[in-house]
Motif scaffolding. Sequence first.
Motif, PDB file in Angstrom:
ATOM      1  N   GLU A 276       0.814  -1.211   0.000  1.00 46.19           N
ATOM      2  CA  GLU A 276       0.000   0.000   0.000  1.00 46.19           C
ATOM      3  C   GLU A 276       0.855   1.271   0.000  1.00 46.19           C
ATOM      4  O   GLU A 276       0.316   2.372   0.036  1.00 46.19           O
ATOM      5  N   TYR A 277       2.165   1.106  -0.054  1.00 44.25           N
ATOM      6  CA  TYR A 277       3.065   2.249  -0.129  1.00 44.25           C
ATOM      7  C   TYR A 277       3.315   2.612  -1.586  1.00 44.25           C
ATOM      8  O   TYR A 277       3.475   1.727  -2.428  1.00 44.25           O
ATOM      9  N   GLY A 278       3.366   3.905  -1.877  1.00 43.22           N
ATOM     10  CA  GLY A 278       3.819   4.386  -3.176  1.00 43.22           C
ATOM     11  C   GLY A 278       5.316   4.626  -3.071  1.00 43.22           C
ATOM     12  O   GLY A 278       6.041   3.825  -2.482  1.00 43.22           O
ATOM     13  N   ARG A 279       5.783   5.758  -3.582  1.00 45.26           N
ATOM     14  CA  ARG A 279       7.208   6.070  -3.488  1.00 45.26           C
ATOM     15  C   ARG A 279       7.584   6.309  -2.018  1.00 45.26           C
ATOM     16  O   ARG A 279       6.884   7.013  -1.302  1.00 45.26           O
ATOM     17  N   VAL A 280       8.710   5.733  -1.611  1.00 45.86           N
ATOM     18  CA  VAL A 280       9.226   5.887  -0.244  1.00 45.86           C
ATOM     19  C   VAL A 280      10.676   6.343  -0.337  1.00 45.86           C
ATOM     20  O   VAL A 280      11.500   5.674  -0.964  1.00 45.86           O
ATOM     21  N   ALA A 281      10.962   7.485   0.288  1.00 46.03           N
ATOM     22  CA  ALA A 281      12.338   7.972   0.383  1.00 46.03           C
ATOM     23  C   ALA A 281      12.748   7.964   1.846  1.00 46.03           C
ATOM     24  O   ALA A 281      12.044   8.504   2.694  1.00 46.03           O
ATOM     25  N   MET A 282      13.871   7.339   2.124  1.00 47.92           N
ATOM     26  CA  MET A 282      14.457   7.401   3.456  1.00 47.92           C
ATOM     27  C   MET A 282      15.720   8.235   3.348  1.00 47.92           C
ATOM     28  O   MET A 282      16.559   7.990   2.478  1.00 47.92           O
ATOM     29  N   VAL A 283      15.824   9.217   4.213  1.00 47.60           N
ATOM     30  CA  VAL A 283      16.944  10.153   4.205  1.00 47.60           C
ATOM     31  C   VAL A 283      17.696   9.978   5.518  1.00 47.60           C
ATOM     32  O   VAL A 283      17.089  10.041   6.592  1.00 47.60           O
ATOM     33  N   GLY A 284      18.986   9.754   5.429  1.00 48.93           N
ATOM     34  CA  GLY A 284      19.731   9.512   6.653  1.00 48.93           C
ATOM     35  C   GLY A 284      21.158   9.991   6.590  1.00 48.93           C
ATOM     36  O   GLY A 284      21.612  10.590   5.609  1.00 48.93           O
ATOM     37  N   GLU A 285      21.867   9.670   7.675  1.00 44.02           N
ATOM     38  CA  GLU A 285      23.230  10.151   7.831  1.00 44.02           C
ATOM     39  C   GLU A 285      24.190   9.076   8.345  1.00 44.02           C
ATOM     40  O   GLU A 285      25.358   9.361   8.569  1.00 44.02           O
ATOM     41  N   ARG A 286      23.699   7.859   8.515  1.00 44.86           N
ATOM     42  CA  ARG A 286      24.544   6.793   9.057  1.00 44.86           C
ATOM     43  C   ARG A 286      24.426   5.547   8.192  1.00 44.86           C
ATOM     44  O   ARG A 286      23.377   5.277   7.607  1.00 44.86           O
ATOM     45  N   TRP A 287      25.482   4.738   8.157  1.00 45.93           N
ATOM     46  CA  TRP A 287      25.514   3.542   7.313  1.00 45.93           C
ATOM     47  C   TRP A 287      24.377   2.590   7.633  1.00 45.93           C
ATOM     48  O   TRP A 287      23.803   1.968   6.737  1.00 45.93           O
ATOM     49  N   TRP A 288      24.016   2.458   8.913  1.00 45.81           N
ATOM     50  CA  TRP A 288      22.976   1.499   9.278  1.00 45.81           C
ATOM     51  C   TRP A 288      21.597   1.951   8.813  1.00 45.81           C
ATOM     52  O   TRP A 288      20.704   1.128   8.619  1.00 45.81           O
ATOM     53  N   GLN A 289      21.425   3.239   8.577  1.00 43.47           N
ATOM     54  CA  GLN A 289      20.147   3.736   8.068  1.00 43.47           C
ATOM     55  C   GLN A 289      19.975   3.320   6.605  1.00 43.47           C
ATOM     56  O   GLN A 289      18.882   2.936   6.187  1.00 43.47           O
ATOM     57  N   GLU A 290      21.052   3.386   5.839  1.00 50.63           N
ATOM     58  CA  GLU A 290      20.989   2.916   4.455  1.00 50.63           C
ATOM     59  C   GLU A 290      20.745   1.406   4.423  1.00 50.63           C
ATOM     60  O   GLU A 290      19.962   0.909   3.610  1.00 50.63           O
ATOM     61  N   LEU A 291      21.383   0.684   5.325  1.00 48.76           N
ATOM     62  CA  LEU A 291      21.171  -0.761   5.421  1.00 48.76           C
ATOM     63  C   LEU A 291      19.703  -1.059   5.737  1.00 48.76           C
ATOM     64  O   LEU A 291      19.093  -1.932   5.112  1.00 48.76           O
ATOM     65  N   ALA A 292      19.127  -0.327   6.684  1.00 44.06           N
ATOM     66  CA  ALA A 292      17.714  -0.518   7.037  1.00 44.06           C
ATOM     67  C   ALA A 292      16.808  -0.257   5.835  1.00 44.06           C
ATOM     68  O   ALA A 292      15.858  -1.008   5.584  1.00 44.06           O
TER      69      ALA A 292
END
Length: 120
Positions: A73-89
Motif C-alpha cells: 500500500e506504499y507508493g514512493r518511499v524515500a528514506m533520508v539519513g546520515e549513518r551507514w545502518w540507516q541505508e542498510l535498514a
Amino acid sequence: MLTVLPETHDDMLAVRVSGQLTNEDFDLYRELIRERMKQYGSARLYYEMSDLNWVKPGAALENLLFDLVHGREYGRVAMVGERWWQELAANLISPVKKRGVRYFTISQRADAMRWVQEGF
C-alpha cells in the motif's frame, strides 16, 4: 521523537525522526500512514532520520510487522539519513514495499522530497 513536516498533504506523509523513537512515535506514524492508505488506497512517504540515536526494539519490530502487512500500500518511499545502518535498514525493508525504498543522504534531502512528490 517524530515530527510531521509541513510537506504532508493528501496521500503523502513527510516526517522527521530524531533522538529516541518510542512506541508512541511509531503508533502515531502508523496511524498517520494508515489514514492515507485507507483514504487514497496507497501512501507516499518521506522519512528523514536526523540525529537518531535510539529506537526501542519492540517498537521497531511492531513497525516491521506493519510494513510486512501493508507494504503493497506504499507508493514512493524515500528514506533520508546520515549513518551507514540507516541505508542498510532502507535496503532491508525495500523488498516489502510496492515500489521499494530509495535511500538519500541528508545532503540530498531536497532531491528526496522532490522524488517522493513528483518522481523523477
